[in-house]
Design an enzyme around this catalytic site. Structure first.
Site, PDB file in Angstrom:
ATOM      1  N   TYR A 190      -0.395  -3.696  -7.840  1.00  0.00           N
ATOM      2  CA  TYR A 190      -1.179  -2.904  -6.785  1.00  0.00           C
ATOM      3  C   TYR A 190      -0.603  -2.351  -5.543  1.00  0.00           C
ATOM      4  O   TYR A 190      -0.776  -1.059  -5.318  1.00  0.00           O
ATOM      5  CB  TYR A 190      -2.314  -3.558  -6.530  1.00  0.00           C
ATOM      6  CG  TYR A 190      -3.505  -3.211  -5.635  1.00  0.00           C
ATOM      7  CD1 TYR A 190      -4.564  -2.490  -6.277  1.00  0.00           C
ATOM      8  CD2 TYR A 190      -3.794  -3.171  -4.354  1.00  0.00           C
ATOM      9  CE1 TYR A 190      -5.566  -1.942  -5.490  1.00  0.00           C
ATOM     10  CE2 TYR A 190      -4.714  -2.482  -3.407  1.00  0.00           C
ATOM     11  CZ  TYR A 190      -5.913  -2.053  -4.264  1.00  0.00           C
ATOM     12  OH  TYR A 190      -6.831  -1.437  -3.385  1.00  0.00           O
ATOM     13  N   SER A 250      -4.647   2.003   0.606  1.00  0.00           N
ATOM     14  CA  SER A 250      -5.002   0.607   0.893  1.00  0.00           C
ATOM     15  C   SER A 250      -3.871   0.040   2.148  1.00  0.00           C
ATOM     16  O   SER A 250      -2.994   0.800   2.244  1.00  0.00           O
ATOM     17  CB  SER A 250      -4.725  -0.359  -0.485  1.00  0.00           C
ATOM     18  OG  SER A 250      -5.032  -1.712  -0.009  1.00  0.00           O
TER      19      SER A 250
HETATM   20  N1  LIG Z   1     -12.746  -2.853  -1.841  1.00  0.00           N
HETATM   21  C1  LIG Z   1     -11.651  -2.879  -1.047  1.00  0.00           C
HETATM   22  O1  LIG Z   1     -11.482  -4.245  -0.647  1.00  0.00           O
HETATM   23  C2  LIG Z   1     -10.585  -2.041  -1.060  1.00  0.00           C
HETATM   24  C3  LIG Z   1      -9.690  -2.073  -0.164  1.00  0.00           C
HETATM   25  C4  LIG Z   1      -8.595  -1.295  -0.278  1.00  0.00           C
HETATM   26  C5  LIG Z   1      -8.633  -0.047  -0.855  1.00  0.00           C
HETATM   27  N2  LIG Z   1      -9.382  -0.066  -1.845  1.00  0.00           N
HETATM   28  C6  LIG Z   1      -9.549   1.121  -2.807  1.00  0.00           C
HETATM   29  O2  LIG Z   1     -10.656   1.963  -2.721  1.00  0.00           O
HETATM   30  C7  LIG Z   1     -10.883   2.670  -3.785  1.00  0.00           C
HETATM   31  C8  LIG Z   1     -12.332   2.401  -4.259  1.00  0.00           C
HETATM   32  O3  LIG Z   1     -12.709   1.324  -4.635  1.00  0.00           O
HETATM   33  P1  LIG Z   1     -14.211   0.268  -4.222  1.00  0.00           P
HETATM   34  O4  LIG Z   1     -13.997  -0.654  -3.240  1.00  0.00           O
HETATM   35  O5  LIG Z   1     -15.107   1.464  -4.135  1.00  0.00           O
HETATM   36  O6  LIG Z   1     -14.225  -0.363  -5.782  1.00  0.00           O
HETATM   37  P2  LIG Z   1     -15.301  -0.260  -6.886  1.00  0.00           P
HETATM   38  O7  LIG Z   1     -14.882  -1.075  -8.044  1.00  0.00           O
HETATM   39  O8  LIG Z   1     -16.597  -0.518  -6.188  1.00  0.00           O
HETATM   40  O9  LIG Z   1     -15.275   1.289  -7.107  1.00  0.00           O
HETATM   41  C9  LIG Z   1     -14.247   2.092  -7.775  1.00  0.00           C
HETATM   42  C10 LIG Z   1     -14.726   3.051  -8.951  1.00  0.00           C
HETATM   43  O10 LIG Z   1     -13.782   3.893  -9.392  1.00  0.00           O
HETATM   44  C11 LIG Z   1     -14.126   3.837 -10.739  1.00  0.00           C
HETATM   45  N3  LIG Z   1     -12.910   3.994 -11.539  1.00  0.00           N
HETATM   46  C12 LIG Z   1     -11.790   3.017 -11.838  1.00  0.00           C
HETATM   47  N4  LIG Z   1     -10.900   3.360 -12.539  1.00  0.00           N
HETATM   48  C13 LIG Z   1     -11.374   4.685 -12.877  1.00  0.00           C
HETATM   49  C14 LIG Z   1     -10.844   5.757 -13.800  1.00  0.00           C
HETATM   50  N5  LIG Z   1      -9.625   5.614 -14.719  1.00  0.00           N
HETATM   51  N6  LIG Z   1     -11.381   7.095 -13.881  1.00  0.00           N
HETATM   52  C15 LIG Z   1     -12.602   7.198 -12.989  1.00  0.00           C
HETATM   53  N7  LIG Z   1     -13.029   6.340 -12.386  1.00  0.00           N
HETATM   54  C16 LIG Z   1     -12.408   4.931 -12.216  1.00  0.00           C
HETATM   55  C17 LIG Z   1     -14.710   2.393 -11.113  1.00  0.00           C
HETATM   56  O11 LIG Z   1     -15.560   2.765 -12.370  1.00  0.00           O
HETATM   57  C18 LIG Z   1     -15.802   2.286  -9.940  1.00  0.00           C
HETATM   58  O12 LIG Z   1     -16.797   3.003  -9.913  1.00  0.00           O
HETATM   59  C19 LIG Z   1      -9.966   2.090  -4.915  1.00  0.00           C
HETATM   60  O13 LIG Z   1      -8.927   3.031  -4.977  1.00  0.00           O
HETATM   61  C20 LIG Z   1      -9.550   0.702  -4.419  1.00  0.00           C
HETATM   62  O14 LIG Z   1      -8.273   0.499  -4.684  1.00  0.00           O
HETATM   63  C21 LIG Z   1     -10.534  -1.081  -1.963  1.00  0.00           C
END
Ligand SMILES: NC(=O)c1ccc[n+]([C@@H]2O[C@H](COP(=O)([O-])OP(=O)(O)OC[C@H]3O[C@@H](n4cnc5c(N)ncnc54)[C@H](O)[C@@H]3O)[C@@H](O)[C@H]2O)c1
Length: 278
Positions: free
Chosen positions: A170, A157
């Site tokens: 985080y 991130s």
């Molecule tokens: N959305 C943002 O603004 C953003 C920004 C920077 C980084 N990220 C990172 O991107 C990645 C994806 O996030 P996203 O935006 O698609 O969010 P999201 O919540 O839509 O998807 C995340 C997915 O990961 C799954 N997950 C969570 N914990 C888990 C576990 N212990 N085992 C298996 N699956 C698990 C959830 O069920 C979900 O389907 C994450 O690592 C998040 O930290 C997101």
């Protein structure tokens, strides 16, 4: 027309929705078969609704529509034995493993670090840091067994490069992911396994776009929505946009996973509209 991932198999964690779903579908469109894993449940401390088994099934359908074979597993990346069993079984079915996308993660509401509770801290480190390590650990033996090299992309991130108040748990986990990425790159390079990270800014996935987040960003408003969140998110960027889409991250992930990036390893790639420049 030849796809950029023809004949390859990719493991995607957090594939039920958001970026993980988008990565799975994008790679499938380029010819990959997909192992899609997700926990499919709600995290109490997360403002986002939980992903569901139906979400994961929907991803599987989308991968098939894109022309890929798919194996799904409802598994928690914190549970190494279950993860390893799921990956072993899926590789048995699909024949090989070339790519690991360790994308699963949570975004729980934090406090200042000295006020952060131990349970909240531990859950974050377990999922967003140890879960990434375990996902790669489950996949690497299969990539090594193929003897063809491979590509691993970890989702960090902008919080893996900068600090933000009230989310130190985080920030620490996502900085840790960069350490994992660099160490795996050093250790696996001799096997032609490349390891890189993407650093997304705000992505309009359910993790960001939910009622609790709107309220946290705009506490002064009675009923805030996405339009109220947008100017706050945009203030993080130099490009005049509030957030990127999962597909924007998938494009970077696909590049890093593909042979076009065959000599790129150990890189932390921001997809951040200039956020890291601030
Ligand atoms: N959305 C943002 O603004 C953003 C920004 C920077 C980084 N990220 C990172 O991107 C990645 C994806 O996030 P996203 O935006 O698609 O969010 P999201 O919540 O839509 O998807 C995340 C997915 O990961 C799954 N997950 C969570 N914990 C888990 C576990 N212990 N085992 C298996 N699956 C698990 C959830 O069920 C979900 O389907 C994450 O690592 C998040 O930290 C997101």
């Amino acid at each position: 027309m030849a796809g950029r991932m023809d004949g390859k198999v990719a493991l995607v964690s957090g594939a039920a929705r958001g970026q993980g779903r988008s990565h799975a579908v994008r790679l499938a469109r380029e010819g990959a078969d997909i192992i899609a894993v997700d926990i499919c449940r709600k995290f109490e401390a997360s403002p986002a609704p939980g992903a569901t088994l139906e979400d994961l099934d929907e991803t599987a359908g989308m991968v098939k529509d894109a022309g890929g074979r798919v194996v799904t597993a409802e598994v928690d990346v914190r549970d190494y034995d279950a993860l390893r069993a799921a990956v072993d079984g899926a590789v048995e079915q699909l024949g090989r493993l070339d790519v690991v996308l360790a994308n699963a993660g949570i975004g729980t509401m934090g406090a200042k670090l000295h006020n952060t509770g131990e349970a909240l801290w531990q859950e974050m480190i377990d999922v967003n840091l140890s879960g990434v390590w375990k996902t790669v650990k489950a996949g690497v033996p299969h990539i090594l067994a193929g003897g063809r090299g491979g590509s691993i992309v970890l989702t960090s991130s902008v919080a893996g490069a900068k600090a933000y108040s009230h989310m130190g748990h985080y920030v620490a986990a996502k900085h840790g992911v960069i350490g994992l990425m660099r160490t795996f790159a050093v250790e696996l390079g001799q096997h032609l396994i490349r390891v890189n990270a993407v650093l997304p800014t705000h992505v309009n996935s359910p993790l960001l776009m939910n009622e609790a987040t709107y309220r946290a960003f705009r506490p002064e408003l009675e009923n805030p929505g996405p339009d109220d969140l947008a100017p706050v998110c945009q203030s993080f960027h130099y490009l005049p946009i509030p957030w990127v889409t999962p597909e924007d991250i998938s494009n970077a992930v696909l590049f890093l996973a593909s042979d076009e990036a065959r000599y790129i390893t150990g890189v932390a790639l921001p997809v951040d509209a200039g956020s890291c420049l601030k």
